[in-house]
Write a protein that holds these residues in place. Sequence first.
Motif, PDB file in Angstrom:
ATOM      1  N   MET A   1       0.827  -1.195   0.000  1.00 24.62           N
ATOM      2  CA  MET A   1       0.000   0.000   0.000  1.00 24.62           C
ATOM      3  C   MET A   1       0.868   1.254   0.000  1.00 24.62           C
ATOM      4  O   MET A   1       0.481   2.247  -0.572  1.00 24.62           O
ATOM      5  N   LYS A   2       2.017   1.173   0.639  1.00 30.52           N
ATOM      6  CA  LYS A   2       2.907   2.336   0.687  1.00 30.52           C
ATOM      7  C   LYS A   2       3.407   2.688  -0.717  1.00 30.52           C
ATOM      8  O   LYS A   2       3.509   3.864  -1.069  1.00 30.52           O
ATOM      9  N   LEU A   3       3.682   1.664  -1.551  1.00 31.20           N
ATOM     10  CA  LEU A   3       4.106   1.907  -2.925  1.00 31.20           C
ATOM     11  C   LEU A   3       2.991   2.586  -3.725  1.00 31.20           C
ATOM     12  O   LEU A   3       3.236   3.522  -4.484  1.00 31.20           O
ATOM     13  N   PHE A   4       1.748   2.122  -3.505  1.00 34.70           N
ATOM     14  CA  PHE A   4       0.615   2.743  -4.180  1.00 34.70           C
ATOM     15  C   PHE A   4       0.478   4.210  -3.791  1.00 34.70           C
ATOM     16  O   PHE A   4       0.217   5.069  -4.631  1.00 34.70           O
ATOM     17  N   LYS A   5       0.656   4.518  -2.494  1.00 34.95           N
ATOM     18  CA  LYS A   5       0.563   5.909  -2.040  1.00 34.95           C
ATOM     19  C   LYS A   5       1.646   6.756  -2.688  1.00 34.95           C
ATOM     20  O   LYS A   5       1.413   7.888  -3.087  1.00 34.95           O
ATOM     21  N   ARG A   6       2.867   6.187  -2.796  1.00 35.12           N
ATOM     22  CA  ARG A   6       3.970   6.923  -3.411  1.00 35.12           C
ATOM     23  C   ARG A   6       3.673   7.197  -4.898  1.00 35.12           C
ATOM     24  O   ARG A   6       3.892   8.304  -5.378  1.00 35.12           O
ATOM     25  N   ILE A   7       3.153   6.205  -5.607  1.00 32.00           N
ATOM     26  CA  ILE A   7       2.792   6.385  -7.021  1.00 32.00           C
ATOM     27  C   ILE A   7       1.672   7.405  -7.157  1.00 32.00           C
ATOM     28  O   ILE A   7       1.703   8.277  -8.036  1.00 32.00           O
ATOM     29  N   ASP A   8       0.691   7.315  -6.275  1.00 32.07           N
ATOM     30  CA  ASP A   8      -0.450   8.235  -6.302  1.00 32.07           C
ATOM     31  C   ASP A   8       0.004   9.679  -6.089  1.00 32.07           C
ATOM     32  O   ASP A   8      -0.342  10.576  -6.868  1.00 32.07           O
ATOM     33  N   LEU A   9       0.788   9.916  -5.052  1.00 26.77           N
ATOM     34  CA  LEU A   9       1.248  11.278  -4.759  1.00 26.77           C
ATOM     35  C   LEU A   9       2.169  11.793  -5.860  1.00 26.77           C
ATOM     36  O   LEU A   9       2.066  12.950  -6.281  1.00 26.77           O
ATOM     37  N   GLY A  10       3.069  10.928  -6.336  1.00 28.28           N
ATOM     38  CA  GLY A  10       3.957  11.332  -7.428  1.00 28.28           C
ATOM     39  C   GLY A  10       3.183  11.661  -8.696  1.00 28.28           C
ATOM     40  O   GLY A  10       3.500  12.618  -9.412  1.00 28.28           O
ATOM     41  N   GLY A  11       2.152  10.875  -8.984  1.00 28.53           N
ATOM     42  CA  GLY A  11       1.315  11.140 -10.154  1.00 28.53           C
ATOM     43  C   GLY A  11       0.574  12.454 -10.054  1.00 28.53           C
ATOM     44  O   GLY A  11       0.438  13.187 -11.041  1.00 28.53           O
ATOM     45  N   GLN A  12       0.099  12.765  -8.865  1.00 22.97           N
ATOM     46  CA  GLN A  12      -0.600  14.037  -8.672  1.00 22.97           C
ATOM     47  C   GLN A  12       0.336  15.213  -8.913  1.00 22.97           C
ATOM     48  O   GLN A  12      -0.005  16.170  -9.616  1.00 22.97           O
ATOM     49  N   VAL A  13       1.517  15.130  -8.323  1.00 25.68           N
ATOM     50  CA  VAL A  13       2.495  16.211  -8.504  1.00 25.68           C
ATOM     51  C   VAL A  13       2.903  16.308  -9.971  1.00 25.68           C
ATOM     52  O   VAL A  13       2.976  17.401 -10.535  1.00 25.68           O
ATOM     53  N   LEU A  14       3.149  15.161 -10.601  1.00 23.78           N
ATOM     54  CA  LEU A  14       3.578  15.148 -12.001  1.00 23.78           C
ATOM     55  C   LEU A  14       2.520  15.735 -12.922  1.00 23.78           C
ATOM     56  O   LEU A  14       2.850  16.529 -13.813  1.00 23.78           O
TER      57      LEU A  14
ATOM     58  N   ALA B   1      -8.654  19.442  -4.714  1.00 25.32           N
ATOM     59  CA  ALA B   1      -7.424  18.804  -5.184  1.00 25.32           C
ATOM     60  C   ALA B   1      -6.312  18.924  -4.144  1.00 25.32           C
ATOM     61  O   ALA B   1      -5.607  17.952  -3.851  1.00 25.32           O
ATOM     62  N   ILE B   2      -6.171  20.096  -3.569  1.00 23.50           N
ATOM     63  CA  ILE B   2      -5.146  20.298  -2.539  1.00 23.50           C
ATOM     64  C   ILE B   2      -5.473  19.460  -1.312  1.00 23.50           C
ATOM     65  O   ILE B   2      -4.596  18.817  -0.728  1.00 23.50           O
ATOM     66  N   TRP B   3      -6.738  19.431  -0.939  1.00 19.82           N
ATOM     67  CA  TRP B   3      -7.169  18.656   0.223  1.00 19.82           C
ATOM     68  C   TRP B   3      -6.888  17.169   0.012  1.00 19.82           C
ATOM     69  O   TRP B   3      -6.380  16.485   0.889  1.00 19.82           O
ATOM     70  N   TYR B   4      -7.214  16.648  -1.188  1.00 18.27           N
ATOM     71  CA  TYR B   4      -6.981  15.236  -1.462  1.00 18.27           C
ATOM     72  C   TYR B   4      -5.487  14.914  -1.427  1.00 18.27           C
ATOM     73  O   TYR B   4      -5.079  13.863  -0.930  1.00 18.27           O
ATOM     74  N   PHE B   5      -4.677  15.815  -1.933  1.00 16.85           N
ATOM     75  CA  PHE B   5      -3.228  15.609  -1.884  1.00 16.85           C
ATOM     76  C   PHE B   5      -2.742  15.555  -0.432  1.00 16.85           C
ATOM     77  O   PHE B   5      -1.938  14.704  -0.062  1.00 16.85           O
ATOM     78  N   ILE B   6      -3.254  16.439   0.402  1.00 16.79           N
ATOM     79  CA  ILE B   6      -2.881  16.457   1.826  1.00 16.79           C
ATOM     80  C   ILE B   6      -3.333  15.163   2.502  1.00 16.79           C
ATOM     81  O   ILE B   6      -2.597  14.597   3.325  1.00 16.79           O
ATOM     82  N   ILE B   7      -4.530  14.673   2.161  1.00 16.39           N
ATOM     83  CA  ILE B   7      -4.996  13.397   2.711  1.00 16.39           C
ATOM     84  C   ILE B   7      -4.008  12.291   2.338  1.00 16.39           C
ATOM     85  O   ILE B   7      -3.621  11.476   3.167  1.00 16.39           O
ATOM     86  N   GLY B   8      -3.590  12.270   1.085  1.00 19.55           N
ATOM     87  CA  GLY B   8      -2.643  11.257   0.631  1.00 19.55           C
ATOM     88  C   GLY B   8      -1.307  11.332   1.354  1.00 19.55           C
ATOM     89  O   GLY B   8      -0.730  10.314   1.735  1.00 19.55           O
ATOM     90  N   VAL B   9      -0.809  12.546   1.540  1.00 24.54           N
ATOM     91  CA  VAL B   9       0.463  12.724   2.248  1.00 24.54           C
ATOM     92  C   VAL B   9       0.343  12.261   3.701  1.00 24.54           C
ATOM     93  O   VAL B   9       1.204  11.560   4.211  1.00 24.54           O
ATOM     94  N   ASN B  10      -0.752  12.632   4.359  1.00 28.25           N
ATOM     95  CA  ASN B  10      -0.966  12.212   5.748  1.00 28.25           C
ATOM     96  C   ASN B  10      -1.057  10.704   5.858  1.00 28.25           C
ATOM     97  O   ASN B  10      -0.499  10.097   6.778  1.00 28.25           O
ATOM     98  N   GLU B  11      -1.767  10.057   4.920  1.00 26.40           N
ATOM     99  CA  GLU B  11      -1.877   8.600   4.951  1.00 26.40           C
ATOM    100  C   GLU B  11      -0.530   7.949   4.678  1.00 26.40           C
ATOM    101  O   GLU B  11      -0.198   6.935   5.282  1.00 26.40           O
ATOM    102  N   TRP B  12       0.227   8.509   3.776  1.00 23.99           N
ATOM    103  CA  TRP B  12       1.537   7.940   3.443  1.00 23.99           C
ATOM    104  C   TRP B  12       2.469   8.044   4.653  1.00 23.99           C
ATOM    105  O   TRP B  12       3.215   7.119   4.940  1.00 23.99           O
ATOM    106  N   ASN B  13       2.416   9.167   5.347  1.00 22.47           N
ATOM    107  CA  ASN B  13       3.239   9.328   6.540  1.00 22.47           C
ATOM    108  C   ASN B  13       2.807   8.415   7.672  1.00 22.47           C
ATOM    109  O   ASN B  13       3.604   8.014   8.488  1.00 22.47           O
ATOM    110  N   TYR B  14       1.505   8.110   7.726  1.00 21.19           N
ATOM    111  CA  TYR B  14       0.966   7.249   8.775  1.00 21.19           C
ATOM    112  C   TYR B  14       1.501   5.834   8.589  1.00 21.19           C
ATOM    113  O   TYR B  14       1.898   5.149   9.455  1.00 21.19           O
TER     114      TYR B  14
END
Length: 119
Positions: free
Chosen positions: A1-14, A106-119
């Motif tokens: 799941m951590k890999l998925f979060k990393r791909i998700d966040l990277g895709g959003q930024v990209l 969009a910003i809120w969803y990105f923050i949710i993703g970052v918080n989950e990834w850090n968790y």
Amino acid sequence: MKLFKRIDLGGQVLTVVAGLLYISFQKEEANFINLYFITGGWQLSSYFIHLFLESSWLSSKDRRAYGKIVFWLLITGLLLYLLISIVYGLVFLYLFTLLIITPVLAIWYFIIGVNEWNY
């Protein structure tokens, strides 16, 4: 799941960075709207993937609230689409509201993703 979060966040930024770079060189206003659809499509796809995964993060209060807001925006849009001949002016108000709300979502969803990834 951590890999998925990393791909998700990277895709959003990209998608946002690549879209902004493309817009800055093309000078066409329509490309700005395309950025909305690409970023929003990525985030909605991510949300629905999370929805169907067994080890989902949907227990997150923020993710549930995000889903409810998106659901009600969709319902409102569908109702206005059905009533377009009667309340034509409300459609423009709804679209203008979406123009302002969707970057916040969009910003809120990105923050949710970052918080989950850090968790």
